[in-house]
Design an enzyme around this catalytic site. Sequence first.
Site, mmCIF file in Angstrom:
data_model
loop_
_atom_site.group_PDB
_atom_site.id
_atom_site.type_symbol
_atom_site.label_atom_id
_atom_site.label_comp_id
_atom_site.label_asym_id
_atom_site.label_seq_id
_atom_site.Cartn_x
_atom_site.Cartn_y
_atom_site.Cartn_z
ATOM 1 N N ASP A 32 0.856 -1.189 0.000
ATOM 2 C CA ASP A 32 0.000 0.000 0.000
ATOM 3 C C ASP A 32 0.890 1.236 0.000
ATOM 4 O OD1 ASP A 32 -3.248 0.303 0.805
ATOM 5 O OD2 ASP A 32 -2.030 2.116 1.047
ATOM 6 N N ARG A 87 -19.901 3.341 -9.897
ATOM 7 C CA ARG A 87 -18.558 2.757 -10.022
ATOM 8 C C ARG A 87 -17.766 3.506 -11.100
ATOM 9 N NH1 ARG A 87 -22.046 -1.671 -9.271
ATOM 10 N NH2 ARG A 87 -21.611 -2.876 -7.396
ATOM 11 N N ASN A 119 -12.603 -0.877 -8.965
ATOM 12 C CA ASN A 119 -13.672 -0.409 -9.852
ATOM 13 C C ASN A 119 -13.298 0.860 -10.623
ATOM 14 O OD1 ASN A 119 -16.063 -2.065 -9.746
ATOM 15 N ND2 ASN A 119 -16.072 -1.666 -7.545
ATOM 16 N N HIS A 174 -20.219 -5.144 -14.273
ATOM 17 C CA HIS A 174 -20.379 -5.005 -12.831
ATOM 18 C C HIS A 174 -20.967 -3.627 -12.541
ATOM 19 C CE1 HIS A 174 -19.807 -5.796 -8.672
ATOM 20 N NE2 HIS A 174 -18.818 -4.949 -8.500
#
Length: 311
Positions: A32, A87, A119, A174
């Site tokens: 991260d 999204r 996304n 999606h």
Amino acid sequence: MNKISIIGAGMTGATTAHWLAERELANLVLVDVVEGMPQGKSLDMLQAMPIIGKDVSIVGANDYAATAGSDIIIITAGLARKPGMSRDDLLTKNADIVGAAAIETLKYSPDAIYIVLTNPLDTMAYLTMKKTGLPRERVIGQAGILDSARMRAFVAMETGVSVDNINCYVLGGHGDEMVPLTRHSNIAGIPLKEYLPADKLEAIVARTRKGGGEIVNLLKTGSAYYAPSAACAQMAEAILKNKHLIVPCAAYMQGEYGLNDMYFGVPAMLGRGGLERIIEYKFDEEEKAMFEKSAASVKETHDALRKLVEL
Ligand code: APR
């Protein structure tokens, strides 16, 4: 021991690591940008391993060197939705993050298979494939397992039947135009349409389509992560154990279902080679129309990405 690196150690990334560690499937690396956070979460999770009896190494890092030699890279880095956002609203910010993560990880893991969760999912999977130059077998998007699981959960809540008996298939993009296939879905082999009254089934389909949004509105500060991460873990397991598992995934279309040069949710077989096969269902007119509507909407986001990023 296999090695899985998860890029983005936020809610979905860390929870993916959690599900994976419980399966004792691979050594794990969490990366991260936030300093100390992936290291802290990894150390904490590592200290849970003696309690659950799993011999897994879990390492946190802020750079990609730690990911070297990964069998699987799972990309979850990027912004999550807030109430009122679609999204697709995440496209601009997440394209930069995912594009960089894809290029950097490939340098250290040239043989890895990619699972993309960030996304807008279909488009981010497309970006990962284009940025890495990998064949479609090695870049797969997660979405259909999640959307199908949401529908399965709603059917279980309505009927009181075990989730193990409930088979639902949600294909397409999606987004709110996803395609829940009620004709193919069943409870222990009995078509859903026979098991449930039409109004109940319709309500389940509508709730499934908005399943992610319902959770965003409840959480207010982020989006769903338990079920999305469980879906990623299932995909990773199917690949590493060479299960030849057929699940709905976002895959790069090369003529299947009449679609080309875009990612879209279709039933796919997952094994050690990654995406091993795409299965083509026979649709009736109503299903075909839903599928085409969803494809048009996903194509728009791909077009927006192509305007934004040089591929
Ligand atoms: N490299 C690595 N990590 C990054 C980068 C980067 N360039 N940029 C951001 N991140 C990290 C953030 O620091 C954060 O820890 O990605 C993490 C995202 O975590 P959360 O904000 O908790 O979001 P999460 O719920 O995990 O969702 C991430 O997955 O399901 C999708 O829609 C969701 O796009 C979103 C993504």
